[in-house]
Design an enzyme around this catalytic site. Structure first.
Site, PDB file in Angstrom:
ATOM      1  N   GLU A  76       0.814  -1.219   0.000  1.00 15.95           N
ATOM      2  CA  GLU A  76       0.000   0.000   0.000  1.00 15.95           C
ATOM      3  C   GLU A  76       0.849   1.271   0.000  1.00 15.95           C
ATOM      4  OE1 GLU A  76      -2.825  -0.135  -0.877  1.00 15.95           O
ATOM      5  OE2 GLU A  76      -4.115  -1.523   0.229  1.00 15.95           O
ATOM      6  N   HIS A  95      -2.625   2.640   8.681  1.00 14.26           N
ATOM      7  CA  HIS A  95      -3.672   1.957   7.918  1.00 14.26           C
ATOM      8  C   HIS A  95      -3.988   0.647   8.628  1.00 14.26           C
ATOM      9  CE1 HIS A  95      -5.939  -0.040   4.899  1.00 14.26           C
ATOM     10  NE2 HIS A  95      -4.961  -0.832   4.497  1.00 14.26           N
ATOM     11  N   HIS A  97      -7.057  -2.738   9.230  1.00 13.69           N
ATOM     12  CA  HIS A  97      -8.291  -3.423   8.838  1.00 13.69           C
ATOM     13  C   HIS A  97      -9.050  -3.689  10.138  1.00 13.69           C
ATOM     14  CE1 HIS A  97      -6.533  -5.232   4.825  1.00 13.69           C
ATOM     15  NE2 HIS A  97      -6.425  -3.913   4.879  1.00 13.69           N
ATOM     16  N   HIS A 157     -12.696  -2.309   2.685  1.00 13.52           N
ATOM     17  CA  HIS A 157     -11.270  -2.519   2.888  1.00 13.52           C
ATOM     18  C   HIS A 157     -10.794  -2.241   4.324  1.00 13.52           C
ATOM     19  CE1 HIS A 157      -6.959  -1.755   1.163  1.00 13.52           C
ATOM     20  NE2 HIS A 157      -6.918  -2.099   2.434  1.00 13.52           N
TER      21      HIS A 157
HETATM   22 ZN   LIG Z   1      -5.254  -2.674   3.548  1.00 13.17          ZN
END
Ligand SMILES: [Zn+2]
Length: 216
Positions: A76, A95, A97, A157
């Site tokens: 990413e 970032h 999840h 996502h």
């Molecule tokens: Zn991700």
């Protein structure tokens, strides 16, 4: 490596491992980055968080070129590079999840301003459309969703959070997960949240800035 860079690398690893321990980056998902002298440092691809050492972090220029030869950056990296390119207020990006926020993101729902702590995100947290992981399209989608905010739900996502420091980006990511849990609790009880109005939200954002909780 300078003392400053060594401590940044250590902090990136500490935050990554805290996210992992809290179950917010399941199955090696997510990534953490911060600005560095040559661009930004980012967690690598494919190495379990518990095994990370300072040398595993990749350093990229903001245009995405490797600043130094070394480990493969997170898939990413484009999303991080695109955000740093246009957001001078972003010193660090987290970032995740994280499960509750990702549940909302998978239903295409953002987080409305029902609790004053959403001021940490700079206002309501939008949910973007879906774009494939690792693509320039996802990077552009994230940048748009973050306009005027410090957090966004990436559709189907996860979460992006940014801050004026690694600790601040971490705090925003944790708060987004917390708010997502509260919102889901209301939805599952069939309750509609009572929202704060724009004036109150602006007032809280101002108060947080005074306390130094937010760098404006
Ligand atoms: Zn991700």
């Amino acid at each position: 490596m300078s003392d400053g860079e060594a401590s940044l690398r250590a902090r990136v690893i500490a935050i990554s491992q805290a996210l992992d321990a809290a179950g917010l980056v399941p199955n090696k998902s997510g990534n953490v980055s911060c600005r560095s002298a040559r661009g930004f440092l980012i967690t690598p691809s494919g190495i379990p968080y518990r095994d990370l050492t300072p040398g595993h972090l990749a350093e990229l220029a903001v245009d995405g070129e490797p600043a130094t030869a070394g480990p493969r950056p997170s898939s990413e990296w484009r999303m991080h590079a695109a955000i740093y390119a246009v957001r001078p207020d972003a010193a660090a990006i987290v970032h995740t999840h994280s499960p509750r926020a990702t549940a909302l993101a998978s239903a295409g729902r953002g987080i409305p301003p029902f609790h004053y702590m959403i001021a940490l995100a700079g206002g309501d947290v939008r949910c973007t459309g879906y774009a494939t992981f690792g693509t320039a399209e996802l990077a552009e989608t994230a940048v748009r969703g973050l306009e005027g905010r410090r957090a966004v739900l990436l559709g189907n996502h996860g979460v992006i959070a940014l801050g004026g420091s690694l600790d601040e980006a971490h705090a925003v990511a944790l708060e987004v997960e917390n708010l997502a849990g509260e919102y889901l609790a209301m939805l599952s009880a069939g309750l509609e949240p009572r929202l704060l109005d724009d004036e109150e939200l602006a007032r809280v954002i101002g108060k947080f800035a005074d306390y130094g909780r937010l760098k404006r």
